[in-house]
Design an enzyme around this catalytic site. Structure first.
Site, PDB file in Angstrom:
ATOM      1  N   SER A 157       0.853  -1.197   0.000  1.00 40.31           N
ATOM      2  CA  SER A 157       0.000   0.000   0.000  1.00 40.31           C
ATOM      3  C   SER A 157       0.887   1.244   0.000  1.00 40.31           C
ATOM      4  CB  SER A 157      -0.876  -0.013   1.255  1.00 40.31           C
ATOM      5  OG  SER A 157      -1.536   1.220   1.386  1.00 40.31           O
ATOM      6  N   TYR A 170      -2.156  -0.528  10.403  1.00 40.77           N
ATOM      7  CA  TYR A 170      -2.244  -0.871   8.972  1.00 40.77           C
ATOM      8  C   TYR A 170      -0.999  -0.366   8.237  1.00 40.77           C
ATOM      9  CZ  TYR A 170      -4.336  -1.275   4.286  1.00 40.77           C
ATOM     10  OH  TYR A 170      -4.600  -1.596   2.974  1.00 40.77           O
TER      11      TYR A 170
HETATM   12  P1  NAD Z   1     -11.803  -6.097   0.338  1.00 44.76           P
HETATM   13  O1  NAD Z   1     -12.204  -5.968   1.773  1.00 44.76           O
HETATM   14  O2  NAD Z   1     -12.800  -5.801  -0.720  1.00 44.76           O
HETATM   15  O3  NAD Z   1     -11.242  -7.558   0.086  1.00 44.76           O
HETATM   16  C1  NAD Z   1     -10.567  -8.306   1.044  1.00 44.76           C
HETATM   17  C2  NAD Z   1     -10.997  -9.762   0.908  1.00 44.76           C
HETATM   18  O4  NAD Z   1     -10.204 -10.522   1.821  1.00 44.76           O
HETATM   19  C3  NAD Z   1     -12.470 -10.009   1.287  1.00 44.76           C
HETATM   20  O5  NAD Z   1     -13.090 -10.771   0.290  1.00 44.76           O
HETATM   21  C4  NAD Z   1     -12.381 -10.758   2.615  1.00 44.76           C
HETATM   22  O6  NAD Z   1     -13.437 -11.703   2.792  1.00 44.76           O
HETATM   23  C5  NAD Z   1     -11.044 -11.468   2.479  1.00 44.76           C
HETATM   24  N1  NAD Z   1     -10.446 -11.761   3.778  1.00 44.76           N
HETATM   25  C6  NAD Z   1     -10.412 -10.972   4.877  1.00 44.76           C
HETATM   26  N2  NAD Z   1      -9.811 -11.610   5.887  1.00 44.76           N
HETATM   27  C7  NAD Z   1      -9.440 -12.818   5.410  1.00 44.76           C
HETATM   28  C8  NAD Z   1      -8.768 -13.930   5.978  1.00 44.76           C
HETATM   29  N3  NAD Z   1      -8.369 -13.922   7.251  1.00 44.76           N
HETATM   30  N4  NAD Z   1      -8.564 -15.009   5.199  1.00 44.76           N
HETATM   31  C9  NAD Z   1      -8.987 -15.050   3.915  1.00 44.76           C
HETATM   32  N5  NAD Z   1      -9.630 -14.032   3.330  1.00 44.76           N
HETATM   33  C10 NAD Z   1      -9.846 -12.934   4.062  1.00 44.76           C
HETATM   34  O7  NAD Z   1     -10.487  -5.202   0.208  1.00 44.76           O
HETATM   35  P2  NAD Z   1      -9.806  -4.490  -1.038  1.00 44.76           P
HETATM   36  O8  NAD Z   1      -9.986  -3.031  -0.856  1.00 44.76           O
HETATM   37  O9  NAD Z   1     -10.201  -5.129  -2.324  1.00 44.76           O
HETATM   38  O10 NAD Z   1      -8.278  -4.763  -0.700  1.00 44.76           O
HETATM   39  C11 NAD Z   1      -7.551  -5.855  -1.246  1.00 44.76           C
HETATM   40  C12 NAD Z   1      -6.096  -5.686  -0.840  1.00 44.76           C
HETATM   41  O11 NAD Z   1      -5.603  -4.420  -1.307  1.00 44.76           O
HETATM   42  C13 NAD Z   1      -5.868  -5.669   0.674  1.00 44.76           C
HETATM   43  O12 NAD Z   1      -4.635  -6.291   0.968  1.00 44.76           O
HETATM   44  C14 NAD Z   1      -5.784  -4.181   0.990  1.00 44.76           C
HETATM   45  O13 NAD Z   1      -5.082  -3.948   2.181  1.00 44.76           O
HETATM   46  C15 NAD Z   1      -5.039  -3.693  -0.230  1.00 44.76           C
HETATM   47  N6  NAD Z   1      -5.169  -2.264  -0.529  1.00 44.76           N
HETATM   48  C16 NAD Z   1      -6.386  -1.690  -0.736  1.00 44.76           C
HETATM   49  C17 NAD Z   1      -6.447  -0.336  -1.063  1.00 44.76           C
HETATM   50  C18 NAD Z   1      -7.759   0.361  -1.297  1.00 44.76           C
HETATM   51  O14 NAD Z   1      -7.750   1.567  -1.540  1.00 44.76           O
HETATM   52  N7  NAD Z   1      -8.876  -0.362  -1.256  1.00 44.76           N
HETATM   53  C19 NAD Z   1      -5.282   0.409  -1.160  1.00 44.76           C
HETATM   54  C20 NAD Z   1      -4.056  -0.218  -0.941  1.00 44.76           C
HETATM   55  C21 NAD Z   1      -4.013  -1.563  -0.645  1.00 44.76           C
END
Ligand code: NAD
Length: 277
Positions: A157, A170
């Site tokens: 991130s 985080y």
């Molecule tokens: P999201 O919440 O839509 O997706 C996360 C998924 O992980 C969900 O489907 C959830 O059920 C699953 N999950 C959660 N805990 C779990 C576990 N213990 N075991 C297995 N599955 C599990 O999130 P997103 O926004 O699509 O983010 C995806 C990745 O990108 C994450 O690593 C997040 O930190 C990273 N990220 C997101 C952003 C953003 O702006 N959304 C920015 C930078 C990084």
């Protein structure tokens, strides 16, 4: 290198891949794109119904996918998941560690000063983001080491480069993910094979369920103060869409990036390059 080899960079047919958190907003789009390149993809998620939806979407459009329930923090369950995927698709050559996220209880605010953040909320965020990338890398990486080839892609991130306000656990956990990416890249190349690559993407700001109400007002949808600050510091002046990640993800999984390992690639509309002046 022949033009035929170059034109096949993004032909992933014959490859088996696993994406953790594959039921989520960003990773579901990655899974669809990977399947469109011909790979067999296992959508691994703690929430089987989310994973199943993504798997159905892929199979309906002619791709090959399965949904697998597993918690990235449960080593035994991950080992069972690996067995299930290997039986169905053969050896897994690629792992994407996508499961991750923040927790409101680990976020500072007027009613929740840093000094009162509950240890269990802090541990939840650390475990999910950093331990939740390490355990699947142990489980799926072991057979990559045995076969001397493979590819691991982590999801870091922006806050790994410089921490963002309000989300100390985080930010630190994602800094850990970037550091672990570099460590594992070196370890795999030196101890097992230079044909095992480990990289990460560092998404900028994408409006998803995890951050929607930090960045936009729940009632009006207008940008919050934090949302405005992000916009002011993003030269491209917009939030990312999940599709913005796909080119970088496919490149890091493909032979087009054969000499790239241990990198963390920002996909951020210029956020990390801009000093604000
Ligand atoms: P999201 O919440 O839509 O997706 C996360 C998924 O992980 C969900 O489907 C959830 O059920 C699953 N999950 C959660 N805990 C779990 C576990 N213990 N075991 C297995 N599955 C599990 O999130 P997103 O926004 O699509 O983010 C995806 C990745 O990108 C994450 O690593 C997040 O930190 C990273 N990220 C997101 C952003 C953003 O702006 N959304 C920015 C930078 C990084």
């Amino acid at each position: 290198m022949t033009s035929e080899m170059i034109s096949k960079f993004y032909d992933f047919s014959g490859r088996s891949m696993v994406i953790t958190g594959g039921g989520g907003v960003l990773c579901s789009e990655m899974a669809v794109a990977i399947a469109a390149c011909g790979a067999r993809i296992a959508i691994l998620d703690r929430d089987l119904s989310l994973a199943q939806k993504v798997s159905d979407r892929i199979t309906k459009s002619g791709g090959t996918a399965i949904a697998v329930q597993a918690d990235v923090l449960n080593l035994d369950r991950l080992a069972e998941a690996k067995e299930q995927v290997t039986k169905t698709f053969g050896d897994v050559d690629t792992l994407i560690n996508g499961a991750g996220g923040n927790n409101p209880k680990a976020t500072t605010g007027a009613a929740q000063p840093f000094f009162n953040l509950p240890p269990e909320a802090l541990r939840f965020v650390f475990d999910l983001n950093i331990v939740g990338a390490i355990l699947p890398s142990q489980v799926f990486g072991r057979s990559m080491a045995e076969r001397k080839r493979g590819n691991i892609l982590n999801v870091s991130s922006m806050n790994a480069f410089r921490p963002l306000t309000r989300i100390p656990a985080y930010s630190a956990a994602k800094a850990g993910v970037s550091n672990f990416t570099q460590w594992l890249a070196v370890h795999m190349a030196q101890e097992y094979s230079p044909e095992i690559r480990v990289n990460a993407i560092a998404p900028g700001f994408f409006l998803t369920e995890q951050n929607r109400f930090l960045l936009t007002d729940q009632a009006t949808g207008a940008l919050t103060e934090r949302g405005k600050k992000i916009m002011d510091h993003t030269p491209m002046a917009r939030f990312g869409t999940p599709h913005d990640l796909l080119g970088t993800v496919l490149w890091l999984l493909s032979p087009a990036s054969a000499f790239v390992t241990g990198t963390i690639v920002p996909v951020d509309g210029g956020f990390s390059a801009y000093s604000g002046v």
